[in-house]
Design a protein around this motif. Sequence first.
Motif: not given
Ligand code: ZN
Length: 156
Positions: A144-150, A153-156
């Motif tokens: 749903s965000h369109g990118h990798a987390h973790g 990857g990307h974190s918020h």
């Molecule tokens: Zn995200």
Amino acid sequence: MPARIVSIHYVLTDSSGQAIDSSVGGDPFSYLEGSGQIIPGLENAVTVLAVGDKKRIPVAAPDAYGVRDERLIVTVGRDQLPAPEVSVGDRFRGGQEAGARIFTVTAVDKEQVTLDGNHPLAGRDLVFDVEVVAMRPATDEEISHGHAHGPEGHSH
Ligand code: ZN
């Protein structure tokens, strides 16, 4: 097939062997397949690899950052810039609308400034030396965000 998160190490050079970028020595780069996070010529070649595979992937300019467009080189008066004091190599976002480009200052004189709206890698044939580090299914949140987390990857 459900979307995957792919993690790679890469060394990027141009076709003459000049170093451009590398993930080696840092965290691997992770992306969500099909999200447009990386250039299509690279993504298509990595999609068929497996974890542990290493591959040299040449990507010609049109499948990388595109060919150079001379119409994106413009000369403007200093008074048209957000700040009048600029130097060669400075970059800023031009235009207000969505899809605004990053312009690089390529020449400066007393009254005028030359700006190049091409991507710095436009027109360059690239070579990626890739090692696939991990592949896993993407979570619903990542999709749903369109990118990798973790951690990789990307974190918020
Ligand atoms: Zn995200």
